[in-house]
Design a protein around this motif. Structure first.
Motif, PDB file in Angstrom:
ATOM      1  N   CYS A   1       0.803  -1.219   0.000  1.00 57.86           N
ATOM      2  CA  CYS A   1       0.000   0.000   0.000  1.00 57.86           C
ATOM      3  C   CYS A   1       0.839   1.274   0.000  1.00 57.86           C
ATOM      4  N   LEU A   2       2.164   1.129  -0.022  1.00 56.00           N
ATOM      5  CA  LEU A   2       3.016   2.320  -0.065  1.00 56.00           C
ATOM      6  C   LEU A   2       3.151   2.820  -1.492  1.00 56.00           C
ATOM      7  N   PRO A   3       3.309   4.127  -1.660  1.00 54.58           N
ATOM      8  CA  PRO A   3       3.214   5.143  -0.609  1.00 54.58           C
ATOM      9  C   PRO A   3       1.767   5.586  -0.391  1.00 54.58           C
ATOM     10  N   PHE A   4       1.501   6.242   0.743  1.00 59.88           N
ATOM     11  CA  PHE A   4       0.216   6.872   0.999  1.00 59.88           C
ATOM     12  C   PHE A   4       0.461   8.137   1.814  1.00 59.88           C
ATOM     13  N   THR A   5      -0.518   9.055   1.817  1.00 62.54           N
ATOM     14  CA  THR A   5      -0.360  10.370   2.433  1.00 62.54           C
ATOM     15  C   THR A   5      -1.321  10.505   3.607  1.00 62.54           C
ATOM     16  N   PHE A   6      -0.842  11.179   4.680  1.00 63.37           N
ATOM     17  CA  PHE A   6      -1.687  11.390   5.854  1.00 63.37           C
ATOM     18  C   PHE A   6      -1.382  12.787   6.428  1.00 63.37           C
TER      19      PHE A   6
ATOM     20  N   GLU B   1      -3.603  12.502  16.314  1.00 64.88           N
ATOM     21  CA  GLU B   1      -4.795  12.138  15.523  1.00 64.88           C
ATOM     22  C   GLU B   1      -4.391  12.201  14.049  1.00 64.88           C
ATOM     23  N   PHE B   2      -4.214  11.021  13.515  1.00 67.63           N
ATOM     24  CA  PHE B   2      -3.750  10.912  12.133  1.00 67.63           C
ATOM     25  C   PHE B   2      -4.923  10.509  11.220  1.00 67.63           C
ATOM     26  N   ARG B   3      -4.980  11.169  10.042  1.00 66.14           N
ATOM     27  CA  ARG B   3      -6.025  10.870   9.053  1.00 66.14           C
ATOM     28  C   ARG B   3      -5.389  10.709   7.668  1.00 66.14           C
ATOM     29  N   GLU B   4      -5.933   9.770   6.943  1.00 63.70           N
ATOM     30  CA  GLU B   4      -5.445   9.516   5.582  1.00 63.70           C
ATOM     31  C   GLU B   4      -5.967  10.592   4.642  1.00 63.70           C
ATOM     32  N   CYS B   5      -5.130  11.022   3.720  1.00 61.57           N
ATOM     33  CA  CYS B   5      -5.503  12.037   2.734  1.00 61.57           C
ATOM     34  C   CYS B   5      -5.956  11.381   1.426  1.00 61.57           C
ATOM     35  N   GLU B   6      -6.783  12.115   0.659  1.00 55.93           N
ATOM     36  CA  GLU B   6      -7.228  11.636  -0.651  1.00 55.93           C
ATOM     37  C   GLU B   6      -6.106  11.796  -1.662  1.00 55.93           C
ATOM     38  N   SER B   7      -5.849  10.714  -2.391  1.00 58.31           N
ATOM     39  CA  SER B   7      -4.776  10.733  -3.382  1.00 58.31           C
ATOM     40  C   SER B   7      -5.304  11.283  -4.704  1.00 58.31           C
TER      41      SER B   7
END
Length: 698
Positions: free
Chosen positions: A110-115, A172-178
């Motif tokens: 699943c890498l990479p991803f943005t948060f 508090e971490f949240r995933e960002c829309e790619s």
């Protein structure tokens, strides 16, 4: 199978790939429509609880899209060109370690991803503000130290930097829309992407998040099923994986006769079971075919290719018969003269076998306009070659027409009463060249001087087909030879047929050959033992003659004569010229009709018979000056009136002019007169005059 969990069919199939096939699954429960029958894309599949299905292949067909807000579903083909974006997870994570552990698939996938983080983070001399986007690049593991996450962060004016964040970092971490977009095929090829939710990049189609599920076409086999089953993985059926438990289960694979030919030699002999009754029964009339039925056992000894010949009996009052004969047939034949009904047939036969000699069996009249010569019964013709001849013209200015003709030498019988001096002249006259147009009809029979006996192999080598023969010695290996009772048989053609040598279990030594190209049925190999001692197969007696129907013959003719050229037609003649010629000559039919008219038929004589010798005269025409007044009245009868006997009374409704002249009583009959009226005597005239005066008086 206690403790095994049932899962939906779609979920199980989606977890498979080609490397783990085949898989054996068992049906537990499901939704069934109309007696458990699904009719999908022309395939009919019936599943019952407890059925074993062996999955041998899967093929991606489409994608099921489910709107999670209202559970609506729709399908898109795998070739759909629209793009999709990943919908980020709504649930916040409390630490970096939790965010990485709760990924749906392995981290590397699943890498990479943005948060982002809602709070400020400080790492030594480096401080990140709240809401700053970070992209996870990799996980760094150091011996004796805490694992860290290497992240990439973008600064102002396109400046960028990398920072390592410990896994224990809280926040508090949240995933960002790619911003990256994917096609359906790309999504279905990645296990990570298949686990995520998506939305259309074009929001006019659907703005809600979608769950994408692949729909496969499953190729499977079941026990005693003729064809490979094809059904979609979206069937609402619950199944369990029983591959480990049912390793030794044998699925009977249905095979066509053509597929049996491809089996290795080690597979024979074997006992097979017929899964269905054979098709094309109407092509054969043999003794073994009626015993073929569903569930019947057969012994397949071996496969191979056999040279066969198609024979037909001559047309007669009895039904014409056809036979498929193996070239291993042990009987012997003698040639029979062939019959020809046209010059074109002579030409075709001469091209196949030069030196053809025939005898005329029916007279042919000469037709000069069409170039047809006269032929007499008994004349012998030696076929030489094909040439062109010119037809005679109606006039000297007309252009001559050229047609194809067969050059023959006419051989006439010599006259024994001729003198020795004229013998040389007669010998020259005995051979005469004659041209026969190829469109000419005639009756000829082949002249043979060969009295040798042949077998089928020799006939095929030395002569071209078709060929007329007669069986002169039967095949001694056959109990009953059906070919010996015919006075003449025609060899229609030869063929190489793939065959299966088979027999019934109750008579394993009595074998027959199944032509796989002409018979269609499905069989399956069984584990039944062979009906003889191991290593001691019986000596087989093979049927060399198989009777077939006329349909078989017609199908054979279609294949053999697909490129055959039709015989030529006679040339078109000038109809006007022919009509003028015919009009100048008296027709035979008209002369016959004239000849017949001279003879009186009994019916005509009866029609001409009357009481008198002459015909009854026709009725007289009405007078020209008749008016529409009332008819004249009859005069009163007087007692003294003379009674007339044997005379006809006048017609009182017809006026008679007073100036009518008297006619003599006896007038000779004018035989040449055009009319045939009766004469009026004097007494009748006086009576008519008295009647007119009486009318005037009143």
């Amino acid at each position: 199978m206690a403790g095994t969990i049932a899962v939906p069919l779609q979920q199980l199939i989606a977890s498979l790939d080609d490397s783990c096939l085949p898989k054996i699954i068992q049906v537990c429960s499901g939704v069934y429509f109309q007696g458990s029958i699904y009719e999908l894309s022309g395939s009919e599949v019936c599943f019952s609880t407890g059925d074993l299905i062996k999955v041998i292949g899967i093929e991606l067909l489409s994608v099921c899209c489910e709107d999670i807000s209202n559970n609506d579903k729709f399908e898109l083909p795998i070739s759909h060109t629209g793009l999709f974006k990943v919908v980020p997870e709504e649930m916040p994570y409390n630490s970096m370690e939790e965010m990485l552990i709760l990924r749906p698939v392995a981290l590397d996938s699943c890498l990479p991803f943005t948060f982002t983080c809602n709070a400020k983070m400080t790492f030594g001399n480096f401080t990140l503000g709240a809401g700053r986007a970070l992209t996870v690049r990799s996980i760094e593991q150091r011996q004796g130290e805490e694992d860290q996450v290497r992240c990439h962060v973008k600064g102002q004016q396109e400046a960028s930097a990398e920072v390592c964040i410990p896994l224990s970092t809280q926040g508090e971490f949240r995933e960002c829309e790619s911003e990256e977009c994917f096609t359906l095929r790309e999504i279905m090829s990645s296990s990570y992407l298949r686990s995520r939710r998506f939305r259309f990049m074009n929001t006019t189609k659907c703005q809600q998040p979608l769950v994408l599920s692949p729909i496969y076409q499953v190729n499977a086999i079941m026990n005693l099923r003729k064809n490979i089953l094809k059904f979609p993985s979206s069937l609402e059926v619950d199944v369990i994986d029983v591959t480990d438990v049912c390793k030794d289960v044998i699925f009977a694979t249905p095979l066509s006769l053509t597929e049996v030919l491809t089996q290795p030699e080690e597979s024979f002999p074997a006992v097979v079971e017929m899964l269905e009754s054979p098709e094309n029964r109407s092509l054969f009339k043999c003794s073994w075919l009626p015993e073929f039925s569903q569930g019947k056992r057969l012994i397949f000894h071996k496969t191979g290719t056999a040279a066969m010949v198609l024979l037909s009996s001559m047309k007669s009052k009895k039904t014409q018969q056809y036979f498929l004969v193996s070239q291993q047939y042990g009987g012997r034949f003698r040639r029979r003269p062939r019959e020809f009904n046209s010059v074109y047939q002579l030409y075709v036969a001469s091209t196949q076998a030069p030196g053809l000699k025939v005898s005329v069996t029916r007279n042919c009249e000469e037709v000069e306009e069409e170039g047809l010569p006269a032929l007499s019964v008994g004349e012998q013709l030696d076929v030489i070659r094909l040439e062109r001849m010119e037809l005679p013209c109606e006039s000297s200015n007309a252009q001559r027409e050229s047609v194809e003709a067969l050059l023959c030498q006419r051989v006439q019988e010599s006259d024994d009463e001729d003198d020795d001096e004229e013998e040389d002249v007669k010998q020259k006259e005995e051979r005469e060249e004659v041209l026969l147009p190829v469109y000419m009809q005639g009756h000829f029979v082949e002249v043979l001087t060969d009295n040798k006996k042949y077998n089928l192999k020799d006939l095929g080598k030395e002569f071209s087909l078709p060929l007329d023969v007669k069986v002169v010695s039967r095949d001694s290996e056959l109990g009953t030879d059906p070919l010996t009772g015919f006075s003449c048989l025609r060899v229609e053609g030869a063929m190489l047929e793939p065959v299966i040598q088979a027999s019934f279990p109750h008579a394993p030594d009595h074998c027959f050959e199944i032509p796989t190209r002409w018979l269609s049925m499905s069989v399956s190999f069984t584990s039944d033992p062979l009906p003889w001692t191991s290593g001691e197969p019986p000596k087989c007696r093979i049927d060399r003659v198989t009777e077939v129907t006329d349909l078989f013959f017609y199908e054979f003719q279609k294949q053999e004569e697909s490129g055959a050229v039709p015989p030529p037609r006679p040339p078109k003649r000038n109809l006007s010229a022919d009509t003028s010629k015919k009009s100048s000559k008296p027709s035979k039919k008209s002369s016959k009709s004239k000849h017949r008219s001279g003879k009186s038929t009994p019916t005509k004589e009866l029609a001409d018979l009357t009481l008198n010798s002459k015909k009854r005269p026709p009725a007289p025409p009405p007078p020209e000056n008749s008016d529409d007044g009332p008819p004249p009245l009859l005069p009163r009868k007087h007692a003294t009136a003379e009674v007339m006997t044997g005379k006809a009374l006048p017609n009182t409704y017809v006026k008679i002019e007073g100036s009518m002249k008297k006619v003599p009583t006896e007038v000779a009959a004018d035989l040449d007169s055009d009319h045939d009226y009766e004469s009026v005597d004097e007494t009748l005239m006086e009576m008519m005059k008295t009647a007119q005066e009486s009318i005037k008086f009143y």
